[in-house]
Design a protein around this motif. Structure first.
Motif, PDB file in Angstrom:
ATOM      1  N   GLY A   1      18.706  26.794   8.210  1.00  0.00           N
ATOM      2  CA  GLY A   1      18.784  27.802   9.264  1.00  0.00           C
ATOM      3  C   GLY A   1      19.033  27.191  10.633  1.00  0.00           C
ATOM      4  N   MET A   2      18.343  26.090  10.948  1.00  0.00           N
ATOM      5  CA  MET A   2      18.494  25.517  12.290  1.00  0.00           C
ATOM      6  C   MET A   2      19.856  24.861  12.473  1.00  0.00           C
ATOM      7  SD  MET A   2      15.939  26.557  13.835  1.00  0.00           S
ATOM      8  CE  MET A   2      16.409  25.771  15.361  1.00  0.00           C
ATOM      9  N   VAL A   3      20.371  24.215  11.414  1.00  0.00           N
ATOM     10  CA  VAL A   3      21.705  23.605  11.546  1.00  0.00           C
ATOM     11  C   VAL A   3      22.757  24.705  11.690  1.00  0.00           C
ATOM     12  CG1 VAL A   3      23.493  22.284  10.330  1.00  0.00           C
ATOM     13  CG2 VAL A   3      21.147  21.430  10.403  1.00  0.00           C
ATOM     14  N   LEU A   4      22.652  25.736  10.856  1.00  0.00           N
ATOM     15  CA  LEU A   4      23.627  26.832  10.941  1.00  0.00           C
ATOM     16  C   LEU A   4      23.597  27.460  12.335  1.00  0.00           C
ATOM     17  CD1 LEU A   4      25.659  28.790   9.641  1.00  0.00           C
ATOM     18  CD2 LEU A   4      23.708  30.198   8.955  1.00  0.00           C
ATOM     19  N   ALA A   5      22.396  27.723  12.846  1.00  0.00           N
ATOM     20  CA  ALA A   5      22.280  28.389  14.147  1.00  0.00           C
ATOM     21  C   ALA A   5      22.854  27.514  15.267  1.00  0.00           C
ATOM     22  CB  ALA A   5      20.816  28.720  14.424  1.00  0.00           C
ATOM     23  N   LEU A   6      22.571  26.226  15.213  1.00  0.00           N
ATOM     24  CA  LEU A   6      23.098  25.325  16.251  1.00  0.00           C
ATOM     25  C   LEU A   6      24.630  25.324  16.233  1.00  0.00           C
ATOM     26  CD1 LEU A   6      22.890  22.998  18.352  1.00  0.00           C
ATOM     27  CD2 LEU A   6      22.677  21.419  16.441  1.00  0.00           C
ATOM     28  N   LEU A   7      25.206  25.208  15.042  1.00  0.00           N
ATOM     29  CA  LEU A   7      26.671  25.130  14.940  1.00  0.00           C
ATOM     30  C   LEU A   7      27.316  26.435  15.397  1.00  0.00           C
ATOM     31  CD1 LEU A   7      27.170  23.236  11.545  1.00  0.00           C
ATOM     32  CD2 LEU A   7      27.022  22.305  13.838  1.00  0.00           C
ATOM     33  N   LEU A   8      26.743  27.568  14.992  1.00  0.00           N
ATOM     34  CA  LEU A   8      27.331  28.854  15.394  1.00  0.00           C
ATOM     35  C   LEU A   8      27.184  29.073  16.902  1.00  0.00           C
ATOM     36  CD1 LEU A   8      26.292  31.275  12.487  1.00  0.00           C
ATOM     37  CD2 LEU A   8      28.508  30.172  12.855  1.00  0.00           C
TER      38      LEU A   8
ATOM     39  N   ALA B   1      29.666  27.347  18.732  1.00  0.00           N
ATOM     40  CA  ALA B   1      30.984  27.987  18.587  1.00  0.00           C
ATOM     41  C   ALA B   1      31.033  29.298  19.373  1.00  0.00           C
ATOM     42  CB  ALA B   1      31.283  28.226  17.104  1.00  0.00           C
ATOM     43  N   GLY B   2      29.976  29.569  20.156  1.00  0.00           N
ATOM     44  CA  GLY B   2      29.976  30.734  21.047  1.00  0.00           C
ATOM     45  C   GLY B   2      29.560  32.031  20.387  1.00  0.00           C
ATOM     46  N   ILE B   3      28.945  31.943  19.199  1.00  0.00           N
ATOM     47  CA  ILE B   3      28.572  33.161  18.457  1.00  0.00           C
ATOM     48  C   ILE B   3      27.097  33.492  18.713  1.00  0.00           C
ATOM     49  CG2 ILE B   3      28.239  34.025  16.097  1.00  0.00           C
ATOM     50  CD1 ILE B   3      30.805  32.139  15.564  1.00  0.00           C
ATOM     51  N   ALA B   4      26.814  34.756  18.950  1.00  0.00           N
ATOM     52  CA  ALA B   4      25.419  35.163  19.179  1.00  0.00           C
ATOM     53  C   ALA B   4      24.648  35.032  17.868  1.00  0.00           C
ATOM     54  CB  ALA B   4      25.368  36.600  19.675  1.00  0.00           C
TER      55      ALA B   4
ATOM     56  N   LEU C   1      25.916  41.621  12.263  1.00  0.00           N
ATOM     57  CA  LEU C   1      27.164  41.693  11.495  1.00  0.00           C
ATOM     58  C   LEU C   1      26.973  40.967  10.161  1.00  0.00           C
ATOM     59  CD1 LEU C   1      30.209  42.365  11.547  1.00  0.00           C
ATOM     60  CD2 LEU C   1      30.576  40.177  12.718  1.00  0.00           C
ATOM     61  N   LEU C   2      26.264  39.828  10.228  1.00  0.00           N
ATOM     62  CA  LEU C   2      25.981  39.057   9.009  1.00  0.00           C
ATOM     63  C   LEU C   2      24.533  38.583   9.048  1.00  0.00           C
ATOM     64  CD1 LEU C   2      27.072  37.583   6.402  1.00  0.00           C
ATOM     65  CD2 LEU C   2      27.424  35.587   7.866  1.00  0.00           C
ATOM     66  N   THR C   3      23.841  38.692   7.917  1.00  0.00           N
ATOM     67  CA  THR C   3      22.490  38.136   7.786  1.00  0.00           C
ATOM     68  C   THR C   3      22.584  36.960   6.820  1.00  0.00           C
ATOM     69  OG1 THR C   3      21.508  40.312   8.140  1.00  0.00           O
ATOM     70  CG2 THR C   3      20.103  38.648   7.100  1.00  0.00           C
ATOM     71  N   VAL C   4      22.061  35.804   7.249  1.00  0.00           N
ATOM     72  CA  VAL C   4      22.085  34.639   6.360  1.00  0.00           C
ATOM     73  C   VAL C   4      20.643  34.305   5.978  1.00  0.00           C
ATOM     74  CG1 VAL C   4      22.901  32.292   5.981  1.00  0.00           C
ATOM     75  CG2 VAL C   4      24.165  33.786   7.523  1.00  0.00           C
TER      76      VAL C   4
ATOM     77  N   LEU D   1      33.171  35.687  12.162  1.00  0.00           N
ATOM     78  CA  LEU D   1      32.091  36.204  13.021  1.00  0.00           C
ATOM     79  C   LEU D   1      32.624  36.444  14.432  1.00  0.00           C
ATOM     80  CD1 LEU D   1      29.153  33.936  11.797  1.00  0.00           C
ATOM     81  CD2 LEU D   1      29.154  36.444  11.762  1.00  0.00           C
ATOM     82  N   ARG D   2      33.449  35.529  14.914  1.00  0.00           N
ATOM     83  CA  ARG D   2      33.995  35.680  16.260  1.00  0.00           C
ATOM     84  C   ARG D   2      34.920  36.903  16.332  1.00  0.00           C
ATOM     85  NH1 ARG D   2      36.348  30.937  16.742  1.00  0.00           N
ATOM     86  NH2 ARG D   2      34.539  29.675  17.152  1.00  0.00           N
ATOM     87  N   ARG D   3      35.655  37.135  15.256  1.00  0.00           N
ATOM     88  CA  ARG D   3      36.567  38.286  15.232  1.00  0.00           C
ATOM     89  C   ARG D   3      35.818  39.607  15.007  1.00  0.00           C
ATOM     90  NH1 ARG D   3      39.729  34.484  12.448  1.00  0.00           N
ATOM     91  NH2 ARG D   3      39.024  35.200  10.415  1.00  0.00           N
ATOM     92  N   GLY D   4      34.565  39.512  14.561  1.00  0.00           N
ATOM     93  CA  GLY D   4      33.768  40.735  14.390  1.00  0.00           C
ATOM     94  C   GLY D   4      33.933  41.401  13.038  1.00  0.00           C
TER      95      GLY D   4
END
Ligand SMILES: Cc1cc2nc3c(=O)[nH]c(=O)nc-3n(C[C@H](O)[C@H](O)[C@H](O)COP(=O)(O)OP(=O)(O)OC[C@H]3O[C@@H](n4cnc5c(N)ncnc54)[C@H](O)[C@@H]3O)c2cc1C
Length: 425
Positions: free
Chosen positions: A15-22, A25-28, A159-162, A322-325
């Motif tokens: 979870g923490m690696v995914l959140a940091l990378l996203l 990349a400018g994704i909320a 939009l997405l739940t991981v 995710l960026r495109r929505g």
């Protein structure tokens, strides 16, 4: 209404690696973590070369190198009381700088990731917040309901739940994902013993009569594991703590002078070892990664690294959608298609190690059928440079190495430090 683009359930390594990378990349992205902090004992502490190289690419090499750590270069399987352990992988045969496993307390790694993720304006971490159920609209997961430790409840739409919430994941209750379990011959007991000057260092494996040991050097104490036959916890406890202390001391004689610090069975925690995986890691609006998708055996200590590599692949494959929505079913399916083969191969190797090494020793028999056969296998693996390199590479990088999304990578200036403590050319 509370909204985010990506809701990450669980602030473990995945979870923490995914959140940091996203976030980079400018994704909320909002992480919900049910605990108040990352300080949990008896978790995976092995940071393998794939994760060290990733930290380097993320520009986190210097702060990581400052964390307290020990380096381990060989992975050994104990093969019975009084016999030398078999080296199954020697990472020193790999080219540097990452030809070792760093033993770092998991909470230090997670704190580091959280500290750097907090620098991104689109990142949010909510501690003390437990996801309690999924929000589902027209068959699509649209977020989660949550409860905080002070009793407040709410809904977070995404939009997405991981699902990165580990092997007890909420998502596992969804029958359409289909959980496949494999039998494991062992459970694990965990406890601490003091460490003294003159003790060995790093990761120390051993074997007693009918059990196996693994000890992780934590500086001033040992985090000790004893692998016991599956389901034998109650029976062994009934045999008395004195008996266990004596058996452990017989298997690891240099620790015999301090097993008395185990005063009651409360000091010995049981880990119910699982090996399983979901048949489907996704449904519309939901993706499972890390232990939530596949609980690993402790064999080879690669659960964290597999979870981290899942997160890296997820960020790379889904940052664009995710960026495109719009995140379509085929986008989340692509993550499973990419990561499942690695999981299947790794679990197959763990099952082989269970059947050939661990189960026989736990039954009091020599592994691989006979002591002579075990020696022959050790000679074969040790004697050929190729056979030595293959398992080392597998332990270091797994069956498939993942690259982070370009937006998450930070420049590495010549002369700055690598995670191994050296300098970039
Ligand atoms: C005792 C033990 C020893 C291990 N040793 C090793 C080792 O040496 N090396 C290795 O690589 N692996 C090891 N592992 C496995 C390794 O810890 C896991 O494979 C790895 O942590 C998986 O990462 P993850 O992020 O997928 O899940 P986890 O690390 O399990 O993280 C899940 C997170 O989600 C949180 N959470 C759970 N439910 C919810 C919810 N409903 N809402 C919000 N938050 C929630 C949890 O608090 C946790 O922080 C070990 C595991 C155990 C239990």
């Amino acid at each position: 209404m509370e909204k985010t683009t990506c809701c990450v359930v669980g602030g473990g390594p995945a979870g923490m690696v995914l959140a940091l990378l996203l976030a980079r990349a400018g994704i909320a992205v909002t992480v919900l973590e049910k605990h108040a902090d990352f300080l949990r004992d008896f978790r995976g502490d092995t940071v393998h070369p794939s994760t060290l190289a990733l930290l380097d690419e993320l520009g986190l090499a210097e702060p990581f190198a400052r964390l307290p750590q020990r380096r381990v270069r060989t992975v050994q399987l104990p093969v019975g009381a009084g016999r030398p352990a078999v080296t199954v992988a020697d990472l020193s045969v790999l080219p540097g700088p990452y030809n070792y496993v760093a033993m770092v307390p998991q909470w230090d790694l997670l704190d580091l990731l959280a500290e750097h993720a907090r620098r991104e304006p689109t990142f949010e971490l909510r501690m003390n917040t437990e996801a309690t159920s999924f929000l589902v609209e027209s068959g699509r997961v649209t977020g989660v309901r949550y409860r905080t430790s002070d009793g407040r409840t709410g809904e977070l739409r995404a939009l997405l739940t991981v699902a990165c919430d580990g092997r007890g994941s909420l998502a596992r209750s969804r029958p359409e994902l289909g959980l496949r379990r494999f039998t494991c011959p062992m459970d694990a007991w965990w406890f601490r013993l003091p460490r003294r000057d003159g003790d060995p260092s790093g990761l120390v494996g051993g074997a007693g009569e009918g059990f196996l040991t693994a000890m992780i050097d934590r500086g001033d104490y040992w985090q000790c594991a004893a692998l016991i036959p599956k389901g034998a916890d109650a029976e062994l406890r009934a045999g008395g703590l004195d008996r266990f202390r004596a058996a452990y001391a017989a298997g690891v004689p240099w620790i015999a002078d301090r097993t008395h610090v185990l005063r009651s069975w409360d000091d010995v925690k049981l880990l119910d070892v699982h090996l399983d995986r979901l048949r489907r890691w996704h449904r519309p609006g939901l993706l499972c990664i890390g232990d939530a998708a596949h609980a690993m055996s402790p064999v080879f200590g690669i659960g964290i690294n597999l979870a981290v590599q899942d997160a890296v692949a997820t960020a790379r494959l889904l940052a664009g959608p995710l960026r495109r929505g719009t995140v379509r079913l085929r986008d989340v399916r692509g993550v499973q298609r990419r990561r499942r083969p690695t999981t299947v191969v790794t679990q197959a190797l763990q099952r082989t190690a269970h059947a050939r090494f661990i189960a026989p020793v736990l039954r009091g028999r020599p592994p691989l059928g006979s002591a002579e056969r075990a020696r022959r296998v050790a000679r074969l693996v040790g004697g050929s440079p190729w056979l030595r390199r293959l398992p080392a590479y597998f332990v270091a990088y797994g069956a498939r190495r993942e690259r982070p999304p370009a937006a998450a990578v930070r420049n590495r200036e010549p002369g700055t430090q690598t995670a191994a403590g050296g300098q970039h050319a």
